[in-house]
Design a protein around this motif. Structure first.
Motif, PDB file in Angstrom:
ATOM      1  N   SER A  38       7.663 -13.204  -7.442  1.00 22.90           N
ATOM      2  CA  SER A  38       7.821 -12.039  -8.378  1.00 22.90           C
ATOM      3  C   SER A  38       9.646 -12.056  -9.158  1.00 22.90           C
ATOM      4  O   SER A  38      10.509 -13.019  -7.922  1.00 22.90           O
ATOM      5  CB  SER A  38       8.178 -10.784  -7.988  1.00 22.90           C
ATOM      6  OG  SER A  38       8.084  -9.594  -8.011  1.00 22.90           O
TER       7      SER A  38
ATOM      8  N   PRO B 172      12.260  -9.433  -6.665  1.00 19.73           N
ATOM      9  CA  PRO B 172      11.634  -9.358  -5.626  1.00 19.73           C
ATOM     10  C   PRO B 172      11.770  -8.041  -5.058  1.00 19.73           C
ATOM     11  O   PRO B 172      11.105  -7.746  -4.020  1.00 19.73           O
ATOM     12  CB  PRO B 172      12.433 -10.304  -5.202  1.00 19.73           C
ATOM     13  CG  PRO B 172      13.669 -10.290  -5.453  1.00 19.73           C
ATOM     14  CD  PRO B 172      13.142  -9.983  -7.154  1.00 19.73           C
TER      15      PRO B 172
ATOM     16  N   ASP C 283       9.444  -5.885  -4.481  1.00 21.79           N
ATOM     17  CA  ASP C 283       7.622  -5.865  -3.391  1.00 21.79           C
ATOM     18  C   ASP C 283       7.395  -5.345  -2.061  1.00 21.79           C
ATOM     19  O   ASP C 283       8.343  -4.775  -1.250  1.00 21.79           O
ATOM     20  CB  ASP C 283       8.419  -7.901  -3.436  1.00 21.79           C
ATOM     21  CG  ASP C 283       8.142  -8.635  -4.703  1.00 21.79           C
ATOM     22  OD1 ASP C 283       7.511  -8.199  -5.631  1.00 21.79           O
ATOM     23  OD2 ASP C 283       8.307  -9.695  -4.721  1.00 21.79           O
TER      24      ASP C 283
ATOM     25  N   TYR D  54       5.112  -5.952   0.629  1.00 24.24           N
ATOM     26  CA  TYR D  54       4.001  -7.164   2.018  1.00 24.24           C
ATOM     27  C   TYR D  54       2.993  -6.560   2.648  1.00 24.24           C
ATOM     28  O   TYR D  54       3.448  -6.243   3.430  1.00 24.24           O
ATOM     29  CB  TYR D  54       4.200  -8.606   2.339  1.00 24.24           C
ATOM     30  CG  TYR D  54       6.021  -8.752   0.875  1.00 24.24           C
ATOM     31  CD1 TYR D  54       5.169 -10.094   0.286  1.00 24.24           C
ATOM     32  CD2 TYR D  54       7.238  -8.595   1.038  1.00 24.24           C
ATOM     33  CE1 TYR D  54       5.651 -10.759  -0.567  1.00 24.24           C
ATOM     34  CE2 TYR D  54       7.616  -9.044   0.420  1.00 24.24           C
ATOM     35  CZ  TYR D  54       6.860 -10.292  -0.708  1.00 24.24           C
ATOM     36  OH  TYR D  54       7.703 -10.734  -1.444  1.00 24.24           O
ATOM     37  N   ARG D  55       1.975  -6.004   1.751  1.00 29.69           N
ATOM     38  CA  ARG D  55       1.371  -5.283   3.419  1.00 29.69           C
ATOM     39  C   ARG D  55       0.620  -5.633   4.591  1.00 29.69           C
ATOM     40  O   ARG D  55       0.864  -6.948   4.545  1.00 29.69           O
ATOM     41  CB  ARG D  55       0.596  -4.671   2.040  1.00 29.69           C
ATOM     42  CG  ARG D  55      -0.163  -3.465   1.583  1.00 29.69           C
ATOM     43  CD  ARG D  55      -1.056  -2.695   0.665  1.00 29.69           C
ATOM     44  NE  ARG D  55      -1.960  -2.429   1.756  1.00 29.69           N
ATOM     45  CZ  ARG D  55      -3.289  -2.130   0.879  1.00 29.69           C
ATOM     46  NH1 ARG D  55      -3.642  -2.446   0.172  1.00 29.69           N
ATOM     47  NH2 ARG D  55      -3.811  -1.225   2.195  1.00 29.69           N
ATOM     48  N   ARG D  56       0.549  -4.854   5.543  1.00 28.18           N
ATOM     49  CA  ARG D  56       0.193  -5.489   6.717  1.00 28.18           C
ATOM     50  C   ARG D  56      -0.999  -5.996   5.968  1.00 28.18           C
ATOM     51  O   ARG D  56      -1.960  -5.558   5.991  1.00 28.18           O
ATOM     52  CB  ARG D  56       0.627  -4.391   7.631  1.00 28.18           C
ATOM     53  CG  ARG D  56      -0.492  -4.667   9.083  1.00 28.18           C
ATOM     54  CD  ARG D  56      -0.175  -3.293   9.957  1.00 28.18           C
ATOM     55  NE  ARG D  56      -1.095  -3.694  11.073  1.00 28.18           N
ATOM     56  CZ  ARG D  56      -2.133  -2.959  11.249  1.00 28.18           C
ATOM     57  NH1 ARG D  56      -2.863  -2.136  10.244  1.00 28.18           N
ATOM     58  NH2 ARG D  56      -3.130  -2.781  11.602  1.00 28.18           N
ATOM     59  N   LYS D  57      -1.131  -7.204   7.425  1.00 26.25           N
ATOM     60  CA  LYS D  57      -2.629  -7.859   7.394  1.00 26.25           C
ATOM     61  C   LYS D  57      -3.857  -6.871   8.380  1.00 26.25           C
ATOM     62  O   LYS D  57      -2.957  -6.891   9.557  1.00 26.25           O
ATOM     63  CB  LYS D  57      -2.273  -9.175   8.240  1.00 26.25           C
ATOM     64  CG  LYS D  57      -1.936 -10.005   6.241  1.00 26.25           C
ATOM     65  CD  LYS D  57      -2.228 -11.636   6.339  1.00 26.25           C
ATOM     66  CE  LYS D  57      -1.540 -12.237   5.303  1.00 26.25           C
ATOM     67  NZ  LYS D  57      -2.024 -13.422   5.543  1.00 26.25           N
TER      68      LYS D  57
ATOM     69  N   ASN E 117      -7.262  -5.973   1.842  1.00 24.29           N
ATOM     70  CA  ASN E 117      -6.905  -6.094   0.527  1.00 24.29           C
ATOM     71  C   ASN E 117      -7.464  -4.716  -0.351  1.00 24.29           C
ATOM     72  O   ASN E 117      -6.372  -4.627  -1.852  1.00 24.29           O
ATOM     73  CB  ASN E 117      -6.661  -7.433  -0.245  1.00 24.29           C
ATOM     74  CG  ASN E 117      -6.478  -8.826   0.649  1.00 24.29           C
ATOM     75  OD1 ASN E 117      -5.412  -8.334   1.085  1.00 24.29           O
ATOM     76  ND2 ASN E 117      -7.112  -9.708   0.576  1.00 24.29           N
TER      77      ASN E 117
ATOM     78  N   GLY F 169       5.004  -1.846   4.339  1.00 24.23           N
ATOM     79  CA  GLY F 169       3.480  -2.108   3.992  1.00 24.23           C
ATOM     80  C   GLY F 169       2.458  -1.800   4.478  1.00 24.23           C
ATOM     81  O   GLY F 169       1.528  -2.594   5.246  1.00 24.23           O
TER      82      GLY F 169
END
Length: 374
Positions: free
Chosen positions: A2, A5, A8, A10-13, A27, A233
């Motif tokens: 990005s 940044p 940004d 970052y979503r938890r998986k 997702n 996230g």
């Protein structure tokens, strides 16, 4: 990578489950939920409230099923609804069986609270047979006695332990189509519990600050708690719990997501608080525009700034911009570029027309793109 940044997230998986036809986790877009406050046995009243929630953009709607009359009404309600319906069950496992058979897309139930292992197996069988998901809903105000005795008070560790105990019961029955919430009315407690749970499991998380309060206070508490988690996230679906019209919960939910750039629906208005420099009544203008543009679901941005100090800069960042000018002549910006001037007497109607035209253009372009892709 990005270019910005610092924006940004970052979503938890996590695992993805389906609530009806709506994906939750993985997702998938973060979904916005609300809950009806009508008597569920009042079929017409409940359907009317669900319809209002749908029009406001709700992805999922929950209804309470405390008695047999409620689950009896649920079949008509689920057939009429255009979004998945979650049946809120507390202790009576038969209500869960009835709700699953009546078309509920998800059961909100804590398996450890419904009695024997056989009862849990019956609920799991009903969920599997009917394609239902389950939400484990832990609440700081109703923790199990043994956890209160162990920890002395509701605390993050107690909420997480409760959630994982319920999750293990479902896992032991070979059922993993569930999401979890660990809500509390205390923002610090709720956030810490969700942070602990996010590290301890891979299931999708339903966020909320429970019993948050009335419209203004509850919006602030929910925005702080839910917003902090989403920024980190954490979270796959949200419900803003307000002592207010369920439609307000949906509006606030989408505003939280829009503020973090996680999801966009409707017009995002950037406006100044106004001061002596304002060349038109900013506050009243924004109030009217919010009301008149509430029907727009297409995501776009609009800046309404009362003077030239910040107006041009904000207009460069929005789809449509208005900056106050002298002698009742105000500048309109389209896609960040100065375009034309308008006067006080045409201001509101003109901006509404521009937004509606822009929304129609975006929708037409999306339809053309979808058609070309087929």
């Amino acid at each position: 990578m990005s270019l910005r940044p610092w924006r940004d997230i970052y979503r938890r998986k996590c695992r993805q489950i389906m609530v009806g036809n709506v994906p939750v986790g993985g997702n998938a877009p973060i979904t916005v939920q609300t809950m009806t406050n009508t008597l569920t046995s009042d079929v017409s009243g409940t359907i009317a409230q669900i319809r209002q929630a749908e029009e406001a953009g709700a992805d999922i709607v929950r209804v309470s099923c405390p008695d047999e009359a409620s689950t009896a009404a649920l079949k008509q309600i689920t057939r009429a609804a255009q979004v998945p319906i979650v049946a809120d069950i507390h202790f009576h496992y038969k209500r869960a069986l009835e709700a699953a058979d009546a078309g509920a897309a998800c059961l909100r139930i804590n398996p450890g609270n419904i009695g024997s292992a056989e009862r849990v197996r019956e609920v799991v069988r009903a969920a599997k047979d009917n394609g239902c998901a389950i939400r484990i809903g832990v609440n700081g105000g109703s923790l199990e006695k043994h956890l209160l005795e162990k920890y002395g008070e509701p605390c993050p560790e107690a909420l997480v332990e409760s959630a994982l105990e319920h999750a293990r019961i479902l896992e032991d029955n070979d059922f993993r189509e569930f999401k979890i919430s660990v809500k509390a009315s205390d923002v610090f407690l709720a956030v810490a519990a969700y942070q602990g749970l996010a590290d301890a499991c891979e299931y999708p998380l339903h966020l909320g600050i429970t019993e948050a309060g009335a419209l203004r206070g509850g919006t602030v508490k929910s925005s702080i708690g839910i917003g902090a988690l989403l920024w980190a996230g954490i979270g796959d679906t949200i419900r803003v719990s307000l002592s207010a019209d369920p439609v307000e919960e949906i509006k606030v939910g989408f505003d939280i997501l829009k503020s973090l750039g996680l999801r966009h629906r409707g017009v995002r208005i950037v406006s100044c608080p106004s001061c002596a420099r304002q060349a038109f009544p900013v506050i009243k203008t924004v109030e009217i525009l919010e009301e008149r543009l509430a029907h727009i679901s297409v995501p776009l941005s609009l800046s309404i700034i009362g003077c030239v100090v910040n107006g041009p800069g904000e207009a460069r960042e929005t789809d449509i911009g208005l900056t106050g000018g002298g002698n009742g002549n105000h500048m309109v910006y389209l896609s960040g570029v100065t375009d034309h001037k308008i006067t006080d007497d045409t201001l509101v109607d003109h901006i509404v027309d521009l937004v509606e035209q822009k929304a129609a253009e975006i929708e037409a372009a999306e339809r053309a793109g979808a058609h070309a892709a087929q």
